[in-house]
Design an enzyme around this catalytic site. Structure first.
Site, PDB file in Angstrom:
ATOM      1  N   SER A  21     -12.700  -4.955   7.653  1.00  0.00           N
ATOM      2  CA  SER A  21     -11.254  -5.925   7.462  1.00  0.00           C
ATOM      3  C   SER A  21      -9.782  -5.610   8.137  1.00  0.00           C
ATOM      4  CB  SER A  21     -11.065  -5.129   5.826  1.00  0.00           C
ATOM      5  OG  SER A  21     -10.584  -5.553   5.153  1.00  0.00           O
ATOM      6  N   PRO A  22      -9.054  -6.667   7.712  1.00  0.00           N
ATOM      7  CA  PRO A  22      -7.693  -6.928   8.624  1.00  0.00           C
ATOM      8  C   PRO A  22      -7.069  -4.769   8.053  1.00  0.00           C
ATOM      9  CG  PRO A  22      -7.612  -8.015   6.959  1.00  0.00           C
ATOM     10  CD  PRO A  22      -9.400  -7.737   6.876  1.00  0.00           C
ATOM     11  N   ALA A  57      -2.694  -8.337  10.503  1.00  0.00           N
ATOM     12  CA  ALA A  57      -1.899  -9.103   9.408  1.00  0.00           C
ATOM     13  C   ALA A  57      -0.656  -9.575  10.992  1.00  0.00           C
ATOM     14  CB  ALA A  57      -1.371  -8.724   7.883  1.00  0.00           C
ATOM     15  N   GLN A  99      -6.013 -11.911  11.080  1.00  0.00           N
ATOM     16  CA  GLN A  99      -5.215 -12.436  10.703  1.00  0.00           C
ATOM     17  C   GLN A  99      -4.247 -13.076  10.865  1.00  0.00           C
ATOM     18  OE1 GLN A  99      -4.227 -10.027   6.778  1.00  0.00           O
ATOM     19  NE2 GLN A  99      -6.007 -10.840   6.078  1.00  0.00           N
ATOM     20  N   TYR A 181       2.003 -11.589  -0.422  1.00  0.00           N
ATOM     21  CA  TYR A 181       2.742 -12.427   0.973  1.00  0.00           C
ATOM     22  C   TYR A 181       3.034 -13.922   0.462  1.00  0.00           C
ATOM     23  CZ  TYR A 181       1.436  -7.766   2.567  1.00  0.00           C
ATOM     24  OH  TYR A 181       2.525  -6.443   2.572  1.00  0.00           O
ATOM     25  N   GLY A 324     -12.959  -1.183   4.829  1.00  0.00           N
ATOM     26  CA  GLY A 324     -11.615  -1.063   5.538  1.00  0.00           C
ATOM     27  C   GLY A 324     -11.739   0.232   5.489  1.00  0.00           C
TER      28      GLY A 324
END
Ligand SMILES: Cc1cc2nc3c(=O)[nH]c(=O)nc-3n(C[C@H](O)[C@H](O)[C@H](O)COP(=O)(O)O)c2cc1C
Length: 355
Positions: A21-22, A57, A99, A181, A324
């Site tokens: 996961s980012p 991100a 991402q 975001y 994650g």
């Protein structure tokens, strides 16, 4: 179908269905350039056997960073700084993904470990959002409402960032439209009270994301997979907010635009959110619901065991197990999972004597 069945999407075949996961590392100097940390962090998870290793991100513009330490991809120099990382990930048999993100009104904050509050000194900047309403905080920063020219520049920034990501060697792109975001701020009626073509109806609130997706899809090769991460729900049931039903509808709208998978997370649009449950696999039902649209989905959130991840795939609840924090605890999660589940483990040649 199980956790170690390869995942085929457009021209890419990931060796298994474990995706890192980012996760923001907040490890750049104040310039958004990748450092040795990014190479070692992402590289270790590739050596650790994951199928897809997704970089954190990564801001498409300087103002789109959450903190001054975030990774960015707004210049060729930024792309070059990531090249050795993508090359290494590929050398380990994993698929490098990135991402692409804009923090919107949640920008210009301290790192979580430094309190996470808004930055008012000259390290900070003015965040942008769908309206002037800032992220709620005692010391909130003034926030700039994007006008239509500003919105068009955001779309262009995502497209430029996508092309630079491909130059850098990434093979899968993910648009970050989750966690409060910028793109999520446009989707949700909690934050989007605009009265122009970007606010009001579902169609208007989803317009910016659809423009970003269409803009990116139009410029990248047909064979490049495009994912979108969403927050399936705002977790604000008592007010007009984004719901799981909205997410399923959005997935149906994104499919014809060339999106290949929805990475289904949740929440973080507003501090008043009420999370009903945070037990193991607590967000998997959202992925299942979004997946009913026919769109492939990734499930994320408290997936920590090989058996649990495998069951999600075997029971057709999701197409990818997105993991994650367990990857922070154990970069070799996927190797361990392969061993425990009885599959050939993707052990690096150098480490075979250890296994
Ligand atoms: C240190 C850290 C950084 C994170 N950064 C990002 C990020 O850059 N983008 C994102 O979409 N989610 C981010 N998240 C959320 C994770 O990707 C993931 O969705 C969440 O941690 C739940 O999954 P888990 O229970 O497997 O950790 C972050 C989480 C952590 C712990």
């Amino acid at each position: 179908m199980h956790l170690f069945t390869p995942f085929e999407v457009r021209d890419v075949t990931a060796r298994n269905r474990v995706m890192v996961s980012p996760m923001c590392q907040y490890s750049c100097a104040a310039d958004g350039l990748a450092t040795d940390w990014h190479q070692v962090h992402l590289g270790s998870r590739a050596s650790g056997g994951a199928g897809i290793v997704m970089a954190e991100a990564t801001a498409v513009t300087p103002r789109g960073r959450i903190t001054p330490h975030d990774l960015g991809i707004w210049s060729d120099e930024h792309a070059e700084a990531l090249e050795s990382t993508t090359e290494f990930i590929k050398s380990q048999g994993a698929t490098p993904a990135i991402q692409l993100a804009h923090a919107g009104r949640k920008a210009s904050t301290e790192r979580p470990g430094d309190g996470g509050g808004p930055i008012h000194d000259d390290r900070g900047w003015t965040p942008v959002g769908p309206t002037e309403t800032p992220w709620p905080h005692d010391e909130a920063l003034d926030t700039e409402r994007l006008d239509t020219d500003g919105i068009a520049r955001i779309v262009d920034a995502f497209v430029d960032a996508a092309l630079r990501s491909l130059e850098a060697g990434f093979e899968i792109l993910e648009i970050h439209a989750a966690h409060g975001y910028l793109l999520h701020e446009f989707l949700s009626p909690v934050t989007n009270t605009r009265e122009d073509q970007y606010g009001g109806s579902f169609e208007n609130r989803t317009r910016l994301l659809r423009e970003v997706v269409a803009g990116v899809r139009n410029e990248i090769p047909e064979g490049t997979p495009l994912f979108v991460r969403i927050s399936a729900t705002d977790w604000l049931p008592d007010r007009d907010s984004w719901s799981v039903g909205d997410s399923a509808r959005l997935a149906r709208d994104l499919e014809p635009l060339g999106v290949d998978l929805i990475d289904v997370s949740a929440g973080a649009i507003h501090p008043d959110q009420q999370i009903p449950d945070t037990g193991p696999h607590f967000q998997v039902p959202y992925a299942e619901r979004v997946g009913e649209s026919g769109m492939p989905v990734g499930a994320v959130g408290k997936i920590t065991t090989p058996e649990g991840a495998d069951a999600i795939i075997r029971n057709d609840r999701a197409d990818l197990a997105v993991i994650g924090r367990e990857h922070l605890r154990d970069p070799y999660f996927a190797i361990r999972a392969a061993k425990e589940l009885g599959h050939e483990a993707p052990v690096p040649r150098q480490y075979t004597r250890g296994f």
